[in-house]
Design a protein around this motif. Structure first.
Motif, PDB file in Angstrom:
ATOM      1  N   ALA A 123     134.230  94.809   9.032  1.00  0.00           N
ATOM      2  CA  ALA A 123     134.064  94.125   8.941  1.00  0.00           C
ATOM      3  C   ALA A 123     133.093  93.736  10.150  1.00  0.00           C
ATOM      4  N   ALA A 124     133.349  93.999  12.139  1.00  0.00           N
ATOM      5  CA  ALA A 124     133.534  93.433  12.456  1.00  0.00           C
ATOM      6  C   ALA A 124     131.914  94.768  13.423  1.00  0.00           C
ATOM      7  N   GLN A 169     138.995  94.779   8.875  1.00  0.00           N
ATOM      8  CA  GLN A 169     139.035  93.644   9.802  1.00  0.00           C
ATOM      9  C   GLN A 169     138.479  93.757  11.479  1.00  0.00           C
ATOM     10  N   THR A 170     138.351  96.030  11.367  1.00  0.00           N
ATOM     11  CA  THR A 170     137.877  95.830  12.574  1.00  0.00           C
ATOM     12  C   THR A 170     136.630  96.078  13.221  1.00  0.00           C
ATOM     13  N   ASP A 171     136.064  97.212  14.456  1.00  0.00           N
ATOM     14  CA  ASP A 171     134.854  97.445  14.549  1.00  0.00           C
ATOM     15  C   ASP A 171     134.634  99.017  14.892  1.00  0.00           C
TER      16      ASP A 171
END
Length: 222
Positions: free
Chosen positions: A98-99, A159-161
């Protein structure tokens, strides 16, 4: 009455009566895409057999050679001392957390290499298929996170890049549940063959001939 050719090979194999134990090694990726069809077909024909699945690892080929594993599903051809057969071909897609600010439907190689990546290392010290494809065009990705399992990796990046490159069929099964987006991989990352490997002494063994046929049937729709 058994046919002469069956008597030459050994006793006929009757799956409905057999209590054979089949020992199969594979990655969690292969487990996700192969086992549902395989187990369904095996259970219909042979309710008394036992299937033992173990994780693929650095010693799995040695386990096949020693008889501890009957069949190994792997993304490479087996050593010359073992038999192998290509089962299917898979291509790659990218999963993004998501990031990660990606809106394109397909990544160029340049854009792909700008990100930080997750590496799924099934066999320690062995170059991953994605990295083999990249090395053929003189490219190298930056790896920020390494682990030996595909499915936990997919959930871990949500939830990471980070970006994770996985086989398309696995992405179709898991991406929605994990809350990650699917993006087409750069065209430089080609599709790859997937094999099953076994010891030559099992080539004409009736029970294992039957089991390998169940594997072929299980992946026929791939």
């Amino acid at each position: 009455m058994p046919r002469l050719e069956d008597m030459v090979r050994g006793e006929q194999f009757d799956p409905s009566r057999s209590r054979e134990i089949f020992r199969l090694a594979m990655s969690d990726h292969a487990s996700m895409i192969v086992l549902p069809s395989l187990l369904a077909s095996v259970r219909k024909a042979a309710t008394h057999i036992k299937l033992e699945v173990s994780a693929a690892g650095a010693e799995t080929y040695e386990d096949v050679a020693a008889g501890r594993i009957n069949t190994f599903l792997c993304a490479e051809e087996a050593p010359p001392s073992l038999e192998s057969e290509m089962l299917f071909t898979l291509d790659f897609v990218c999963l993004v957390g998501a990031a990660l600010p990606v809106r394109a439907r397909r990544l160029t190689l340049k854009r792909y290499l700008e990100f930080q990546h997750v590496l799924v290392e099934i066999r320690e010290g062995q170059q991953a298929l994605v990295d083999r494809a990249l090395s053929q065009v003189g490219a190298k990705r930056h790896v920020a996170f390494t682990l030996p399992f595909f499915v936990p990796a997919i959930f871990a990046i949500a939830q990471t890049d980070l970006i994770l490159t996985v086989p398309r069929k696995l992405a179709k099964i898991i991406a929605g549940m994990a809350g990650v987006r699917v993006v087409e991989a750069p065209p430089e990352i080609k599709s790859f063959p997937y094999f099953m490997a076994w010891h030559p002494r099992l080539t004409n063994e009736p029970a294992h001939k039957w089991f390998r046929e169940q594997l072929r049937l299980a992946v026929r729709t791939f």
